[in-house]
Design an enzyme around this catalytic site. Structure first.
Site, PDB file in Angstrom:
ATOM      1  N   LYS A  25       0.880  -1.173   0.000  1.00  0.00           N
ATOM      2  CA  LYS A  25       0.000   0.000   0.000  1.00  0.00           C
ATOM      3  C   LYS A  25       0.917   1.223   0.000  1.00  0.00           C
ATOM      4  O   LYS A  25       1.960   1.218   0.678  1.00  0.00           O
ATOM      5  CB  LYS A  25      -0.887  -0.041   1.250  1.00  0.00           C
ATOM      6  CG  LYS A  25      -1.978   1.025   1.307  1.00  0.00           C
ATOM      7  CD  LYS A  25      -2.870   0.846   2.540  1.00  0.00           C
ATOM      8  CE  LYS A  25      -3.960   1.914   2.614  1.00  0.00           C
ATOM      9  NZ  LYS A  25      -4.816   1.784   3.813  1.00  0.00           N
ATOM     10  N   SER A  35      -9.825   2.288   2.900  1.00  0.00           N
ATOM     11  CA  SER A  35      -8.893   3.028   2.077  1.00  0.00           C
ATOM     12  C   SER A  35      -7.936   2.142   1.265  1.00  0.00           C
ATOM     13  O   SER A  35      -7.378   2.609   0.287  1.00  0.00           O
ATOM     14  CB  SER A  35      -8.081   3.991   2.944  1.00  0.00           C
ATOM     15  OG  SER A  35      -7.227   3.250   3.805  1.00  0.00           O
ATOM     16  N   SER A  89     -10.288  -0.156   6.920  1.00  0.00           N
ATOM     17  CA  SER A  89      -9.618   0.037   5.623  1.00  0.00           C
ATOM     18  C   SER A  89      -9.000  -1.211   5.003  1.00  0.00           C
ATOM     19  O   SER A  89      -8.612  -1.182   3.837  1.00  0.00           O
ATOM     20  CB  SER A  89      -8.523   1.097   5.752  1.00  0.00           C
ATOM     21  OG  SER A  89      -9.087   2.371   5.786  1.00  0.00           O
TER      22      SER A  89
END
Lengths: 95, 458
Positions: free
Chosen positions: B66, B141, B165
């Site tokens: 990420k 997210s 997330s």
């Protein structure tokens, strides 16, 4: 709760944010809606309840203040800044 | 997942991954692709295998980070304009542990800027599209991580979970996602969002893969003082009671999508057949968890994001005449609208006159929520719950209305407030082909038992 122009300016200043007029209009509406949502906590009885700020179940421990080598070099760190001079970070005039 | 060995070369695994990344470009998954370095590392691993030398437990496995994980010489932009020019000066502990096991990072993936969002629409690089329906959101997210795994670009991906997330995008894309116990994994070198809630975890295609990743990464790290002493390897394999709770308010919620509800009911029926006792739990405080979360989280966000001042690193506004306007303009130009909302709300709930009414009250509500979970775990081993009330929604549907976007997190945030582990797993598909998902929530340090239970559920 309505957010006045003055309150919005105060929050923007606490937040160190420059905001356009369009952003201010949007934020006034959004903040009002968000605050109205989070205000439902008022329904909850929290009398005599202690607050929780952390969930890692640990207590503070002191350690010796030892000097250890840094993995990242001064050059690498200075390379991240927009402007540096003579091993120092350059910023606009302060005074 | 396929590990490189005498019969499968690391180069072939990486080439396959890079080809897939190219084929899925329209989904806008990657913010950075590290072709050359990935192939070079793969060649070295293959040479080692050829020579009969030992290789790591993740030899040649392509994975994605990420974009809020720092890894040396790769951009760690957190999908935020203010960090667009930030080549990582150091390695996050997690990236280092994975690369030390010879996993190969093929690139970095998209997120809502600074992980602020539940759809990956708040990214400076534009939204990532849902793996099953390109007109829908990836979730967030960690949307890029979930879609990268779902579309077979990589075998696994890292993620961060502050309020859902990892779990919500995992459930939106039919993959497994673990949000470990708070402190189980080191956060060193990961861009901070809300420090009393942030956890790093993983996306994978099977629970066994998550188990291996946890074995590698769930370790005490001297560089992260909030990391817990090692527990994962020595954890018991299974829960003792064979009792699973369901939360009455969640199951009966009007907002719960009927297809998720019936998929959960089927799961409950199959659990009963397998000899599990299902216990309905009354947890009346959980309905206040989202309000408490949207006070505590922005307060910590406002504090953590105060470091982005344009001085020491990353973006600096060119339109400034003095130091004060440099701070204000850098932040005004560099943050996305959702970042600004959270900073403003955070400073509001912390500011003089409002602290007691909001921040302190939320911290007290947090105590009540923790107590409610503790009481539940007296009765049950773990809790089965929807991950979110609905499957992936349409792009643009919620992005202009922050409160409706926040409501996406209503079933995921209680876990973060209490620091509990939770594992999102697929629950089949809706009639229209969208992924449905659920989560299992356990007591602190029950990460391994959760993984094993999900294996048993399949």
């Amino acid at each position: 709760m309505d957010i006045t122009e003055k309150e919005l300016e105060h929050l923007a200043s606490l937040s160190n944010l420059s905001l356009s007029e369009t952003e201010k209009t949007g934020l006034k509406k959004d903040l009002k809606n968000i605050i109205s949502y989070i205000s439902q906590l008022d329904e909850l009885d929290v009398e005599n309840v202690p607050p929780t700020y952390q969930v890692f179940e640990m207590e503070n421990v002191w350690r010796d203040d030892e000097i250890k080598p840094m993995e990242t070099s001064r050059e690498d760190l200075l390379a991240l800044t927009v402007e540096s001079f003579d091993n120092q970070i350059k910023v606009p005039k302060v005074l | 997942m396929k590990i490189a060995d005498k019969n499968t070369s690391a180069v072939s695994l990486v080439e396959k991954s890079l080809k897939r990344i190219e084929e899925t470009k329209e989904y806008n998954i990657f913010t950075f692709i590290d072709n050359a370095r990935a192939l070079e590392k793969a060649k070295k691993i293959d040479e080692k295998i050829k020579r009969g030398e030992p290789v790591g437990r993740l030899a040649g496995v392509p994975f994605a980070l990420k974009s809020n994980f720092l890894s040396k010489d790769r951009p760690a932009n957190a999908s935020a304009k203010i960090l667009t020019d930030f080549p990582s000066p150091l390695n996050s502990t997690c990236a280092e542990l994975l690369e030390n096991e010879d996993a190969i990072c093929v690139g970095c993936v998209n997120l809502d800027a600074f992980a602020h969002g539940s759809s990956t629409e708040n990214s400076f690089f534009g939204p990532t599209l849902n793996s099953k329906d390109k007109s829908r959101v990836a979730g967030g997210s960690s949307g890029g991580s979930a879609v990268a795994v779902a579309l077979d670009c990589v075998e696994f991906a890292t993620g961060t979970d502050t309020g859902g997330s990892i779990r919500q995008p995992a459930s939106f894309n039919g993959v497994y996602g673990i949000k470990p116990t708070y402190g189980a994994t080191s956060r060193y070198g990961v861009v901070a969002m809300a420090s009393s809630l942030d956890v790093i975890g993983f996306f994978a295609k099977t629970p066994s893969d998550l188990d291996l990743l946890m074995e590698i990464c769930a370790k005490r790290d001297e560089k992260d003082l909030t990391s817990l002493p090692d527990f994962y390897a020595e954890s018991p394999e299974t829960f003792p009671k064979k009792k699973i709770g369901i939360i009455k308010d969640f199951m009966e919620s009007e907002k719960l999508d009927p297809e998720i509800k019936s998929a959960l009911e089927e799961k409950v029926a199959s659990l009963k057949k397998k000899g599990f006792e299902i216990i309905e739990l009354e947890m009346p405080t959980l309905k206040y968890a989202l309000a408490a979360y949207y006070i505590i989280q922005p307060a910590e966000v406002a504090s953590n994001l105060s470091r982005y001042d344009g001085i020491r690193y990353a973006f600096r506004s060119k339109n400034s005449k003095d130091l004060d306007s440099l701070f204000k303009n850098t932040r005004g130009e560099g943050f996305m609208p959702e970042n600004k909302r959270r900073i403003m709300i955070g400073n509001f709930v912390l500011s003089s006159g409002f602290y007691d009414a909001y921040f302190l009250k939320a911290a007290k509500a947090r105590t009540l929520i923790i107590r409610e979970f503790n009481a539940a775990f007296e009765k049950v081993d773990c809790i089965l719950s929807p991950t979110s009330p609905n499957p992936a929604f349409k792009l643009g549907e919620k992005v202009s209305d922050p409160v409706s976007m926040y409501l996406e997190d209503v079933m995921s945030v209680p876990v973060n407030l209490a620091g509990l582990p939770a594992l999102a797993f697929p629950l089949g598909k809706s009639k229209s082909g969208l992924d449905l998902g659920a989560q299992l929530i356990g007591p602190r340090r029950s990460d391994k038992q959760l993984i094993n239970l999900v294996k048993e559920l399949n």
